[in-house]
Structures are given as C-alpha cells and as structure tokens.
Design a protein around this motif. Structure first.
Motif, short mmCIF file in Angstrom:
data_model
loop_
_atom_site.label_atom_id
_atom_site.label_comp_id
_atom_site.label_asym_id
_atom_site.label_seq_id
_atom_site.Cartn_x
_atom_site.Cartn_y
_atom_site.Cartn_z
N TRP A 337 34.72 44.54 42.20
CA TRP A 337 35.89 43.72 42.24
C TRP A 337 36.22 43.15 43.73
N LEU A 338 35.47 44.01 44.72
CA LEU A 338 35.62 43.58 45.94
C LEU A 338 34.61 42.42 46.33
N GLN A 339 33.53 42.34 45.37
CA GLN A 339 32.84 41.12 45.60
C GLN A 339 33.55 39.73 45.21
N LEU A 340 34.54 39.97 44.63
CA LEU A 340 34.99 38.73 43.79
C LEU A 340 36.18 38.00 44.65
N LYS A 341 36.77 38.50 45.42
CA LYS A 341 38.11 37.82 45.86
C LYS A 341 38.02 36.43 46.25
N GLY A 342 36.87 35.96 46.74
CA GLY A 342 36.75 34.53 47.10
C GLY A 342 36.76 33.59 45.79
N ILE A 343 36.28 34.22 44.66
CA ILE A 343 36.36 33.37 43.17
C ILE A 343 38.01 33.25 42.92
N PHE A 344 38.65 34.14 43.18
CA PHE A 344 40.22 34.20 42.85
C PHE A 344 40.92 33.20 43.72
N GLU A 345 40.49 33.33 44.89
CA GLU A 345 41.12 32.35 45.76
C GLU A 345 40.67 30.89 45.77
N HIS A 346 39.44 30.58 45.13
CA HIS A 346 39.05 29.29 44.91
C HIS A 346 39.89 28.70 43.75
N PHE A 347 40.12 29.54 42.61
CA PHE A 347 41.03 29.12 41.51
C PHE A 347 42.31 29.56 41.61
N GLU A 348 42.90 29.89 42.81
CA GLU A 348 44.42 30.05 43.08
C GLU A 348 44.86 30.88 42.04
N VAL A 349 44.31 32.03 41.81
CA VAL A 349 44.84 33.41 40.85
C VAL A 349 45.08 34.57 41.69
N PRO A 350 46.05 34.93 41.79
CA PRO A 350 46.38 36.15 42.76
C PRO A 350 45.56 37.13 42.28
N PHE A 351 44.97 37.89 43.36
CA PHE A 351 43.84 38.96 43.27
C PHE A 351 44.80 40.25 43.09
N PRO A 352 44.32 41.06 41.96
CA PRO A 352 45.22 42.33 41.59
C PRO A 352 45.14 43.45 42.59
N MET A 353 45.84 44.32 42.67
CA MET A 353 45.69 45.70 43.25
C MET A 353 44.60 46.15 42.78
N LEU A 354 43.78 46.96 43.29
CA LEU A 354 42.78 47.82 42.92
C LEU A 354 42.98 49.41 43.06
N LEU A 355 43.15 49.97 41.87
CA LEU A 355 43.62 51.25 41.77
C LEU A 355 42.60 52.05 41.48
N PRO A 356 42.13 53.00 42.23
CA PRO A 356 41.10 54.06 41.58
C PRO A 356 41.87 55.10 40.36
N ARG A 357 41.18 55.44 39.22
CA ARG A 357 41.61 55.91 38.13
C ARG A 357 41.78 57.45 38.65
N ASN A 358 42.37 58.32 37.95
CA ASN A 358 42.31 59.53 38.14
C ASN A 358 41.16 60.28 37.76
N PHE A 359 40.59 61.42 38.55
CA PHE A 359 39.54 62.09 38.28
C PHE A 359 39.86 63.44 38.15
#
Length: 534
Positions: A337-359
């Motif tokens: 997901w960290l590789q994709l933030k620029g795509i979200f900005e281009h399409f003006e879509v808010p980037f979500p918070m990224l939450l690690p699942r429980n292990f």
C-alpha cells in the motif's frame, strides 16, 4: 488463557519495511497519510466525510442484493448515513478460510470497529471483509491444513475463483475428522464460491457486525469506470507507482509489487487475463481477443464488470466504493500500500490509514507443559533449529562445551612466539600467523564436535524440543500461516471469543496465547478419527 506480547522485531519474522512503518521511521512518512492511532482517526473521519452519498446508495443496493439469499443479514441502511464509516480487511477465498491469519484479520477488523465505536460514539463503524472474488490464482486458495493433514480441492474450473462452483468440496467435507455444518451449508447449497464465503462468514461473524463485500459487480464497477477509462488511455498509475516504488527502494527496502502499464485484467466466465497494449491495439493475453481503443472503451462503458483491477488498482477501487477509514493488512500488504499513495493523490481519493493485523502464536495446555518441562521460553522458540539446539544443549549439559579459555591461551602463546620470531627474522610473521590460524580453526572444529557429541547424549530431549517447535511452527513457518482455525475451534468452541478478548487492534505486538489449564483430550480423539479415515 494468558497473553504475552512480544515486540514484532524480536521474532525475526517480519520484513524491515513493515517494521520501520510500525516504528514510524521518518523516512517513510511521505508514503502514507495518518498513522493508525485512536486520536488520528478523528482526522481520518474528517478526511473521508466527503464520501459521495450516491456511492453509499449504490453500496447499500449491492449489499442487499448480494445478501438476498441469506436468512439473516446486517442492517445495511446505516451505510446511507453520512456519519457511518467502515474499516476494512481483505483476503482471497481460501477454502475453509485457509490459514489462521485470515481469522486474525477478521477479528482485528471487528475489534477495531468496536474500539472506534467506544471512542467516537457520535459515529457508526462497520467492519468489512473485502472478498477477493476476482482473483484467479486458484493454487493459492485450493488447500488448507488440519491436524497436520493437507486437504486440496481438485477442479478443472478456471477464471475468477469467486465464480467457481464449490460443490466439489463435498468430498473434502466427507473426510474431515468432524462434521462442520457451517461449511456443509456454504459449499453444498451456494451457487458459487463468493456466495459460499459470504454464507459461512456471516454464520461465523455476522452477529459481530461483519459485512462481506464482493467487488465483482457491475454497479460497483460503474463507480470505478472513470479510473478504468483512464487506465486504458494513459499510464498514470504505472508512472506514479513506479516513481514511488523507486523512492522506497532507494531507501534500501524491498518492495512487494510491480506496476504494469495497464493494471487491468479482462474478466469473463472462466477467464481473467491481462490486458496489454501493442501499438494501437489492446490484446487480452492467452486469448484471441483484440480491440481498438474505441472498441475497448465502448465495452468498458457498456460492461464495466469485464474489467478487473490488479493489485495496483484494487486498493483504489475499494476506497472509491467504500466509506473506509482504515485497511487492516499483514506484513506483505501494508508495505505494498505504501507504493500506491501517489495514485490516490492523482485521483483525489483519501488514502486510508494502514493498520497491521493482530499476530499470534496459540499454545495449548499440552504444548505449554512440554515447553516448561524442557525449560525453553517462548522467545527461544522463534530461533532457528541450529541456534535452538545449541543453546538448549549448552544450558542443559553439565560439561563445558566451549574452548574459549583454551583459545585465549593459544592466542597468548602465539604472541610470545611472534615476539621471538620477529627478533630472529621479520619475514616469519606470516608463517607464525598462519600456524595460529590453523590451530584456532582446529579448536573451532573440536568445539563443534564436542557440541555434536553432547547433542547425541541429549538426543531424546533435543528431538522432543524440535518436535515441539515443529508443532508450533509447522513447516518452519509461523503457526498462523499454516494451521487452520479448526485445529483449535473443533477442540474449543470459545476459541474466537478468546481472540476477541486478547487482541488489541492498536497494539502492534506479537501475541503469545497460552492455555492455563489442560483441556479435555478432544484433539487426540480427532487425530485418531482422522487416521482411521485415511
């Protein structure tokens, strides 16, 4: 049940990019929005408050239709309220839910919705499971492991797995050590795998508020149509994701995904293949389908469902159709997901918070007693076999297995020899040094032979130790990546509740869940039944 939290970094099981993200390393901050803390969700809510009402209406209509065959279903109407938001996880449609971590994802997501509801009572929070129904990698979903036995779905069906007919799984149901009605109902009564997964997830977690969404839907794809057309006629996603990927790699990290010039598949019954552009033509790989630009855009306008996003665009598709605040993912997902933030900005879509699942590592009472008898700690069980064996023998043995003092003595002797040699002939320094190295290497080899000899003396205990590790780390991997939840659920119907109790969605640690008291010897009975059915 006792829960012990270990730092993720101490387990040696997670990639540096993931660990540095949860450590909030400054160099990674340009690649995400708000870091997942309870306080930061207020900012994320404000960011997502502009989610379109029309998209909410379509979402509710689609969910009502997708759940229409189920006798009980959530109240989807709340999603029309501008003060309702979702938190989302996603995964492939592994048979019988696949490895444990799929369940961990679901429970983390539900617990996060609960935590947000308590912290922000003026809003509504819905946990969502994004079913990867369009994925066509059948091999990845075709098996699961139960009590050490691998069950595999054999089929000739092809294309998107969500469209496959699951009745063939009836044969697997017959040889399970116990009947599991929730899967019998899902696999034998539902028309396709997507419906089956929705059915059993609703039976398992519907009462906890979980909503399952299938993106393989024409109405949802129509909301995504502007991106589909943009992807077919430009290389924005490729350019932006490639740039970000290079920036992350320049920091010394390994990246997870590789963007393509067209990040879409062509999707029909029994078919999901990449679209590539060759000159002015659009070709669907491994088929005879070829289109002009005008033709493929016309198909997109009329049948948007035929266009399936790959891993680069699927996150954007999800965020366009869901009023989502956070994505809950594993150690491979969060980094991509960290590789994709620029795509979200281009399409003006808010980037979500990224939450690690429980292990988690789940240790039943029998294995806890074995570990205590052998005198090994949970932390040591994460070591590789060589280090674990060596440390155990050194700790248990009454003999001295190291030649440290002897090596120091040799070093001292050769200091004196070298001093004498240099007085006589300075060219002897190399020869003296070589002899010293030879003797020290011989001592190293003797030390290893002493270790192996003592290991043979403790062969029974060492085998017990490695056997215990094999139970807790099947195939040398984390338990959660191999074992199925039925390994524990069939023996303990409160298994899910224990996970709900001990998982904290905002505590990014590794949970060691240990049974305090011996349970009934039900698992052994199940294993015996399984052996008989073989």
């Amino acid at each position: 049940m006792h829960c012990q939290a270990l730092p993720l970094a101490s387990t040696g099981a997670f990639p540096p990019l993931f660990l540095d993200y949860i450590s909030q390393k400054a160099q990674l901050q340009p690649f995400y929005g708000h870091f997942p803390t309870l306080a930061n969700f207020e900012k994320q809510i404000a960011l997502k408050s502009s989610f379109e009402a029309r998209h909410r209406e379509v979402l509710v209509e689609v969910l009502e239709r997708q759940y229409s065959q189920l006798s009980s279903k959530p109240d989807f109407s709340v999603l029309n309220d501008s003060k309702t938001f979702v938190v989302t996880t996603g995964h492939q449609l592994n048979i019988f839910t696949g490895p444990l971590y799929v369940i961990y994802k679901i429970i983390t997501t539900i617990n996060l919705a609960r935590a947000l509801q308590a912290a922000y009572p003026e809003y509504r929070f819905v946990p969502v499971y994004w079913m990867a129904t369009e994925d066509h990698d059948f091999e990845e979903i075709s098996y699961f492991s139960l009590f050490g036995k691998k069950y595999t779905w054999q089929t000739q069906q092809k294309g998107a797995v969500g469209r496959m007919i699951p009745r063939e799984l009836g044969e697997a149901l017959k040889i399970l050590p116990e009947r599991v009605p929730v899967f019998e109902k899902a696999y034998l009564q539902c028309h396709n795998l997507a419906d089956a997964v929705r059915c059993y997830m609703n039976d398992l977690f519907g009462a906890e508020g979980l909503v399952c969404i299938d993106g393989d839907d024409d109405a949802l794809k129509r909301l995504f149509l502007p991106v589909i057309k943009d992807e077919l006629t430009s290389s924005h996603a490729y350019t932006l994701a490639t740039r970000t990927t290079q920036q992350i790699e320049d920091l010394g990290y390994h990246t997870q995904i590789s963007p393509r010039e067209i990040n879409l598949f062509y999707l029909e019954e029994g078919l999901r293949e990449r679209i590539v552009k060759e000159g002015e033509a659009y070709r669907v790989l491994n088929t005879d389908l070829v289109f002009s630009e005008a033709e493929i855009l016309a198909i997109a306008e009329e049948h948007p469902k035929r266009f399936s996003p790959n891993v680069v665009l699927r996150p954007l598709y999800q965020e366009i159709i869901l009023p989502n605040l956070a994505y809950i993912g594993g150690p491979s997902e969060v980094p991509y997901w960290l590789q994709l933030k620029g795509i979200f900005e281009h399409f003006e879509v808010p980037f979500p918070m990224l939450l690690p699942r429980n292990f988690a590592l789940y240790i039943n009472a029998a294995n806890r007693k074995r570990a205590e008898k052998l005198g090994v700690s949970v932390e040591q069980m994460f070591w590789d076999d060589v280090k674990l064996r060596k440390t155990f023998v050194e700790k248990t043995s009454t003999a001295s297995l190291e030649l440290t003092d002897e090596k120091k003595a040799i070093e001292k002797v050769f200091v004196e020899i070298l001093s004498k040699a240099l007085v006589i002939d300075k060219t002897l320094e190399g020869a003296v040094s070589a002899e010293k190295t030879k003797i020290l290497n011989s001592l190293d080899n003797l030390e290893k032979r002493l270790q192996k000899a003592e290991e043979r003396n403790y062969e029974t205990e060492v085998n017990q130790l490695l056997g215990l590790k094999a139970k807790l780390f099947p195939n040398g991997a984390l338990q959660e990546r191999s074992d199925n939840f039925l390994n524990f659920y069939l023996n303990d119907s409160t298994f899910f509740q224990k996970l709900f109790t001990h998982f904290d969605p905002l505590d990014f640690s590794f949970n060691i869940l240990t049974e305090d008291e011996t349970e009934a010897d039900h698992e052994d009975n199940l294993l015996n039944e399984l052996e008989q059915k073989k």
